[in-house]
Design an enzyme around this catalytic site. Structure first.
Site, PDB file in Angstrom:
ATOM      1  CG  ASP A 103      -2.093   0.934   1.090  1.00  0.00           C
ATOM      2  OD1 ASP A 103      -2.361   1.401  -0.036  1.00  0.00           O
ATOM      3  OD2 ASP A 103      -2.743   1.215   2.117  1.00  0.00           O
ATOM      4  NE  ARG A 139      -7.814   0.677   5.323  1.00  0.00           N
ATOM      5  CZ  ARG A 139      -7.785   2.011   5.388  1.00  0.00           C
ATOM      6  NH1 ARG A 139      -8.084   2.626   6.511  1.00  0.00           N
ATOM      7  NH2 ARG A 139      -7.469   2.732   4.322  1.00  0.00           N
ATOM      8  CG  LEU A 162       9.428 -17.551  -3.337  1.00  0.00           C
ATOM      9  CD1 LEU A 162      10.382 -16.537  -2.692  1.00  0.00           C
ATOM     10  CD2 LEU A 162       8.497 -16.801  -4.267  1.00  0.00           C
ATOM     11  CB  SER A 207     -13.190  -7.913  -4.526  1.00  0.00           C
ATOM     12  OG  SER A 207     -13.014  -8.057  -3.137  1.00  0.00           O
ATOM     13  CD  GLU A 208     -13.313  -5.087  -1.141  1.00  0.00           C
ATOM     14  OE1 GLU A 208     -12.099  -5.375  -1.256  1.00  0.00           O
ATOM     15  OE2 GLU A 208     -14.184  -5.936  -0.889  1.00  0.00           O
ATOM     16  NE  ARG A 244      -1.420   6.617   1.312  1.00  0.00           N
ATOM     17  CZ  ARG A 244      -1.321   5.729   2.277  1.00  0.00           C
ATOM     18  NH1 ARG A 244      -0.951   6.101   3.473  1.00  0.00           N
ATOM     19  NH2 ARG A 244      -1.561   4.457   2.038  1.00  0.00           N
ATOM     20  CB  SER A 297      -7.810  -3.789   2.849  1.00  0.00           C
ATOM     21  OG  SER A 297      -7.454  -2.591   3.488  1.00  0.00           O
ATOM     22  NE  ARG A 323      -4.359   7.156  -6.847  1.00  0.00           N
ATOM     23  CZ  ARG A 323      -4.235   6.783  -5.570  1.00  0.00           C
ATOM     24  NH1 ARG A 323      -3.996   7.690  -4.651  1.00  0.00           N
ATOM     25  NH2 ARG A 323      -4.359   5.534  -5.219  1.00  0.00           N
ATOM     26  CG  HIS A 325      -0.496   2.236  -9.313  1.00  0.00           C
ATOM     27  ND1 HIS A 325      -0.652   1.842  -7.997  1.00  0.00           N
ATOM     28  CD2 HIS A 325      -1.597   2.988  -9.595  1.00  0.00           C
ATOM     29  CE1 HIS A 325      -1.790   2.342  -7.514  1.00  0.00           C
ATOM     30  NE2 HIS A 325      -2.371   3.043  -8.465  1.00  0.00           N
TER      31      HIS A 325
HETATM   32  C1  IPE Z   1      -5.668  -2.748  -0.443  1.00  0.00           C
HETATM   33  O1  IPE Z   1      -5.232  -1.457  -0.716  1.00  0.00           O
HETATM   34  C2  IPE Z   1      -5.395  -3.671  -1.518  1.00  0.00           C
HETATM   35  C3  IPE Z   1      -4.115  -3.614  -2.228  1.00  0.00           C
HETATM   36  C4  IPE Z   1      -2.976  -3.180  -1.794  1.00  0.00           C
HETATM   37  C5  IPE Z   1      -4.176  -4.162  -3.520  1.00  0.00           C
HETATM   38  P1  IPE Z   1      -6.192  -0.214  -0.623  1.00  0.00           P
HETATM   39  O2  IPE Z   1      -5.291   0.962  -0.540  1.00  0.00           O
HETATM   40  O3  IPE Z   1      -7.176  -0.208  -1.725  1.00  0.00           O
HETATM   41  O4  IPE Z   1      -6.944  -0.441   0.765  1.00  0.00           O
HETATM   42  P2  IPE Z   1      -8.000   0.444   1.551  1.00  0.00           P
HETATM   43  O5  IPE Z   1      -9.261   0.397   0.758  1.00  0.00           O
HETATM   44  O6  IPE Z   1      -7.447   1.804   1.665  1.00  0.00           O
HETATM   45  O7  IPE Z   1      -8.152  -0.225   2.877  1.00  0.00           O
HETATM   46  C1  IPE Z   2      -1.622   0.268  -3.358  1.00  0.00           C
HETATM   47  O1  IPE Z   2      -1.387   1.627  -3.368  1.00  0.00           O
HETATM   48  C2  IPE Z   2      -1.842  -0.303  -4.725  1.00  0.00           C
HETATM   49  C3  IPE Z   2      -3.208  -0.728  -5.007  1.00  0.00           C
HETATM   50  C4  IPE Z   2      -4.229  -0.677  -4.211  1.00  0.00           C
HETATM   51  C5  IPE Z   2      -3.414  -1.272  -6.311  1.00  0.00           C
HETATM   52  P1  IPE Z   2      -2.556   2.678  -3.332  1.00  0.00           P
HETATM   53  O2  IPE Z   2      -2.916   3.011  -4.742  1.00  0.00           O
HETATM   54  O3  IPE Z   2      -3.663   2.215  -2.484  1.00  0.00           O
HETATM   55  O4  IPE Z   2      -1.837   3.909  -2.689  1.00  0.00           O
HETATM   56  P2  IPE Z   2      -2.448   4.940  -1.637  1.00  0.00           P
HETATM   57  O5  IPE Z   2      -2.950   4.150  -0.466  1.00  0.00           O
HETATM   58  O6  IPE Z   2      -3.547   5.661  -2.340  1.00  0.00           O
HETATM   59  O7  IPE Z   2      -1.294   5.814  -1.295  1.00  0.00           O
HETATM   60 MG    MG Z   3      -4.106   2.446  -0.488  1.00  0.00          MG
END
Ligand code: IPE
Ligand code: IPE
Ligand code: MG
Length: 261
Positions: free
Chosen positions: A27, A198, A138, A73-74, A31, A200, A40, A44
């Site tokens: 995650d 969390r 692995l 899935s969200e 940011r 998630s 953003r 990635h």
């Molecule tokens: C959770 O990340 C899933 C992945 C890293 C793929 P999110 O950044 O979408 O999680 P929430 O919704 O903020 O908890």
């Molecule tokens: C995790 O990074 C990657 C995915 C959920 C695919 P985020 O895109 O959730 O990054 P933040 O949490 O917005 O910084």
């Molecule tokens: Mg995130």
């Protein structure tokens, strides 16, 4: 599919050992990019490079299973352009990285509801899984369109279809073979980067007795040194699984005596 005999809630791993299975919520990509005034998607892209590095770092340290949450899935709730870019990155990874993984002896798997993915992508996933199926260095598992609740429900549905007679008395052992991670031990160490504390909807069933490690470091800035910090923290913990410390010490003495040490 081979069903993994070990459940972390049944057998006690040695304190101080390298975790056999690490599961990570990667995650903080967005940011990381936004704090640098970048789009953003740049976060990635950088995050995908980190996957490559951490995969090798885990292999070098003797980790046998690495499970990464790539798309929940969200996450379909995100802007369509961001979802499209994430799909594209996944496709590029399948095209470019799988042959390298195969050469390095890495087994590749994807878990999640593939019904929402393009047919060509599903074919690439199956081909990659087949190509690398016998590799033993692995196992890298990518969770894509994955949700922990979905996993438990799909396992229940399949069990109900295949063994309807056991449904009223269903036990953990009945369900376990139908869960997505049935052929792996439960994760020993769970890492979430990016500061949120969390789950998630990640591996809800499998993380029941896993050790959790949260770091403020954003995923694109995560590296081998950060991985070592998480492993060190894990190695200091005593996993009791409901027992007392004294019981664990006695069990360790008995185990040493049994092998003549
Ligand atoms: C959770 O990340 C899933 C992945 C890293 C793929 P999110 O950044 O979408 O999680 P929430 O919704 O903020 O908890
Ligand atoms: C995790 O990074 C990657 C995915 C959920 C695919 P985020 O895109 O959730 O990054 P933040 O949490 O917005 O910084
Ligand atoms: Mg995130």
């Amino acid at each position: 599919m081979n069903i993994h005999p070990k459940s972390a809630t049944l057998s006690i791993p040695e304190t101080g050992a390298i975790p056999e299975h690490i599961a990570i919520i990667m995650d903080g990509n967005g940011r990381w990019a936004q704090s640098r005034y970048l789009p953003r998607v740049e976060g990635h892209r950088r995050g995908a490079e980190v996957v490559r590095k951490i995969l090798i770092a885990c292999k070098d340290r003797g980790v046998k299973h690495l499970t990464l949450f790539a798309f929940s899935s969200e996450n379909w709730r995100r802007p369509p352009s961001e979802v499209a870019l994430l799909m594209k990155l996944f496709k590029v990874m399948l095209e470019r990285e799988v042959s390298k993984m195969h050469a390095a002896g890495i087994r590749f798997r994807v878990i999640g509801d593939l019904s929402r993915f393009e047919e060509s992508m599903v074919k690439m996933i199956h081909d990659s899984e087949q190509l690398t199926a016998e590799n033993t260095e692995l196992t890298l598992t990518i969770a894509a369109n994955y949700g922990g609740r979905w996993d438990i429900l799909q396992a229940m549905r399949t069990l109900a279809l295949e063994r309807p007679e056991c449904m009223t008395q269903v036990q953990e052992e009945d369900l376990r073979p139908y869960l997505c991670m049935a052929d792996a031990p439960e994760p020993d160490l769970f890492i979430r980067t990016g500061g949120e504390q969390r789950l998630s909807n990640f591996l809800l069933w499998q993380l029941a007795y896993t050790e959790y490690y949260f770091t403020e470091t954003l995923w694109p800035a995560f590296d081998g040194e950060e991985l070592d910090k998480a492993i060190e923290s894990y190695q200091k913990r005593e996993r009791r699984f409901g027992r007392t410390s004294d019981q664990l010490r006695e069990a360790a003495i008995e185990a040493r005596e049994a092998i003549g040490l």
